[in-house]
Design an enzyme around this catalytic site. Structure first.
Site, PDB file in Angstrom:
ATOM      1  N   HIS A 169       0.807  -1.187  -0.041  1.00  0.00           N
ATOM      2  CA  HIS A 169      -0.073  -0.008   0.116  1.00  0.00           C
ATOM      3  C   HIS A 169       0.946   1.344  -0.017  1.00  0.00           C
ATOM      4  CE1 HIS A 169      -2.694   3.046   1.455  1.00  0.00           C
ATOM      5  NE2 HIS A 169      -3.981   2.118   1.295  1.00  0.00           N
ATOM      6  N   CYS A 182      -3.648   2.649  -4.302  1.00  0.00           N
ATOM      7  CA  CYS A 182      -4.722   3.454  -3.744  1.00  0.00           C
ATOM      8  C   CYS A 182      -4.479   4.810  -4.451  1.00  0.00           C
ATOM      9  CB  CYS A 182      -4.138   3.648  -2.232  1.00  0.00           C
ATOM     10  SG  CYS A 182      -5.384   4.591  -1.447  1.00  0.00           S
ATOM     11  N   HIS A 188      -7.764   0.808  -4.458  1.00  0.00           N
ATOM     12  CA  HIS A 188      -8.437   1.387  -3.364  1.00  0.00           C
ATOM     13  C   HIS A 188      -9.091   2.579  -4.418  1.00  0.00           C
ATOM     14  CE1 HIS A 188      -6.363   0.393   0.488  1.00  0.00           C
ATOM     15  NE2 HIS A 188      -7.213  -0.876   0.031  1.00  0.00           N
ATOM     16  N   ASP A 212     -12.619   3.047  -1.187  1.00  0.00           N
ATOM     17  CA  ASP A 212     -11.872   3.339  -0.013  1.00  0.00           C
ATOM     18  C   ASP A 212     -12.502   4.643   0.537  1.00  0.00           C
ATOM     19  OD1 ASP A 212      -9.688   3.195   1.745  1.00  0.00           O
ATOM     20  OD2 ASP A 212      -8.309   4.181   0.425  1.00  0.00           O
ATOM     21  N   HIS A 213     -12.908   4.300   1.656  1.00  0.00           N
ATOM     22  CA  HIS A 213     -13.502   5.582   2.556  1.00  0.00           C
ATOM     23  C   HIS A 213     -14.676   6.052   2.004  1.00  0.00           C
ATOM     24  CE1 HIS A 213      -9.090   6.549   4.123  1.00  0.00           C
ATOM     25  NE2 HIS A 213      -9.406   5.016   4.271  1.00  0.00           N
ATOM     26  N   TYR A 239     -14.897   4.627   7.303  1.00  0.00           N
ATOM     27  CA  TYR A 239     -15.510   3.589   7.088  1.00  0.00           C
ATOM     28  C   TYR A 239     -17.145   3.481   7.406  1.00  0.00           C
ATOM     29  CZ  TYR A 239     -10.795   1.911   5.800  1.00  0.00           C
ATOM     30  OH  TYR A 239      -9.777   1.937   5.021  1.00  0.00           O
TER      31      TYR A 239
HETATM   32  C1  DNO Z   1      -6.716   3.478   5.541  1.00  0.00           C
HETATM   33  C2  DNO Z   1      -6.178   2.227   4.597  1.00  0.00           C
HETATM   34  C3  DNO Z   1      -4.741   2.241   5.215  1.00  0.00           C
HETATM   35  C4  DNO Z   1      -4.282   0.815   4.934  1.00  0.00           C
HETATM   36  C5  DNO Z   1      -2.961   0.023   5.296  1.00  0.00           C
HETATM   37  C6  DNO Z   1      -2.813  -0.944   4.622  1.00  0.00           C
HETATM   38  O1  DNO Z   1      -7.680   3.433   5.359  1.00  0.00           O
HETATM   39  O2  DNO Z   1      -6.348   2.418   3.282  1.00  0.00           O
HETATM   40  O3  DNO Z   1      -4.540   2.192   6.572  1.00  0.00           O
HETATM   41  O4  DNO Z   1      -5.303  -0.154   5.204  1.00  0.00           O
HETATM   42  O5  DNO Z   1      -2.065   1.106   5.110  1.00  0.00           O
HETATM   43  O6  DNO Z   1      -1.572  -1.787   5.123  1.00  0.00           O
END
Ligand code: DNO
Length: 399
Positions: free
Chosen positions: A233, A271, A298, A351-352, A368
């Site tokens: 990530h 991401c 993501h 993601d989020h 989340y």
């Molecule tokens: C935040 C996430 C990160 C991710 C970690 C993966 O919401 O995208 O915290 O989970 O960095 O190891």
């Protein structure tokens, strides 16, 4: 694309059935109750798999097996910690999970200054305010060397910002910054934070990269045998914080990691939100260049501001070219399918999400929310279907 949803386990205030109601078919999860560096027992991992299967979905990605500092520094008990990591990896392979997301950020994982930034729509987003961050580092944490690399103007502006902060604001800011966001691995107070940072004194980006590549040499062959693909990530945000090196921030960083251990086992969690927080990261060009090594997506947007601040904007509108990115990744899926790759489908998760409607005021993990992510996923799904309708060549042949 495989639509997935992050679930923090039975403690998650957003239950598994909501993920299914949102239309997700895959779950992204980790054993968050075993997050202190202990091995994940096979029974526990299988139990998690069964819970997910009982809700009609599959466990698509593990995010993440925590990465102890000893491994990042390659000191102390790092050998036994790597063995533990490998044992956990073997356990998830037994459960049939094939993609493993992890990160290599020193001390802090994702960092924000505000988890309830009010939007004009009256919803809330998470935000990184560069000046609040500088003010915290300089005048609250009072980290040695915090002024390095900052202009006199920036320091003066941070001082003014600090002087305008109320004690309640400082308390909230500190909690958000160092006491641990939901997905991060550790939580600190001021003193333990300074001590954690000090462990990296004198460690350069080159050193950290070397340690990551050594780690990949250690675990890569086992991952290959187990049929697991590793997906690092990116740093979030993608620049050094607290004077700590960060090495997964730019296209050049990704190139060096992927070339440094050149195997499909060594891949990326792309991401869009993290990488997109830097204006010099061209997401579409990066997705094109690294496409074959992208194992997990993501999908998230940010709205960047001139001073290095950003907030998480709507999934389809912000500073990055989200539709261009989706299109590039659909092309990559088609390429894989044409090559007969069975794993052509790339898991993505919204993601989020914002806090919207019933999310507001409910307990939950920052970023989340249910309604916010439901909206994000629905918009992304619409974008994918729309692109595939307009450009049928983006439909993988098997479908
Ligand atoms: C935040 C996430 C990160 C991710 C970690 C993966 O919401 O995208 O915290 O989970 O960095 O190891």
């Amino acid at each position: 694309m495989k639509e997935t949803w992050r679930w923090f386990g039975p403690e998650d205030p957003v239950p598994l059935r909501y993920a299914s109601q949102a239309g997700a078919t895959g779950i992204v999860s980790a054993l968050h109750h075993l997050y202190r560096g202990e091995v994940w027992p096979v029974e526990e991992v299988l139990k998690r798999r069964d819970q997910i299967a009982a809700a009609g979905m599959d466990w698509s990605v593990v995010e993440s097996i925590p990465m102890p500092t000893s491994i990042k520094l390659r000191t102390g008990p790092f050998r036994s910690n790597i063995d533990t990591w490998i044992d956990s990896m073997a356990a998830i392979a037994k459960a049939g999970v094939k993609i493993l997301c992890y990160n290599f950020m020193p001390v802090v994982d994702w960092v924000r200054t505000d988890i309830a930034f009010r939007l004009p729509s009256t919803g809330y987003a998470v935000r990184f305010d560069a000046l609040d961050f500088a003010a915290y580092d300089l005048f609250i944490l009072q980290r040695r060397g915090a002024e390095d690399g900052l202009s006199q103007e920036r320091i003066a502006a941070a001082r003014r910002r600090f002087e305008s902060m109320t004690p309640e604001f400082i308390e909230r800011l500190e909690r958000t910054l160092i006491a641990g966001l939901s997905a991060s691995e550790s939580s600190y107070d001021r003193e333990s934070m300074r001590a954690a940072i000090a462990q990296f004194d004198g460690v350069t980006a080159e050193d950290l990269r070397g340690n990551l590549l050594s780690f990949l040499q250690d675990v890569g062959p086992v991952a290959q045998e187990l049929g697991i693909r590793l997906a690092i990530h990116p740093d979030d945000p993608p620049w050094p914080l607290y004077g700590l090196p960060r090495i997964v921030s730019t296209a050049e960083d990704l190139r060096r990691i992927l070339d440094g251990y050149n195997s499909p086992v060594n891949g990326l969690t792309f991401c869009a939100g993290s990488l997109g927080s830097r204006a010099d990261n061209d997401l579409v060009a990066m997705a094109r260049e690294f496409g074959p090594r992208i194992h997990f997506l993501h999908l998230r947007q940010v709205r960047r501001e001139d001073d290095g601040s950003f907030y998480e904007s709507e999934h389809l509108s912000g500073s990055s070219d989200m539709l261009g990115l989706i299109r590039t990744m659909l092309e990559e899926e088609c390429r894989r399918a044409r090559n007969g790759q069975l794993d052509w489908e790339i898991p993505m998760r919204p993601d989020h999400g914002h806090l919207l409607g019933d999310d507001i005021g409910k307990p939950g993990n920052a970023g989340y929310s249910f309604v916010g992510r439901l909206k994000g996923l629905a918009e992304l799904r619409g974008a994918i279907r729309g692109l595939q309708f307009a450009l049928p060549e983006l439909l993988p042949a098997e479908r």
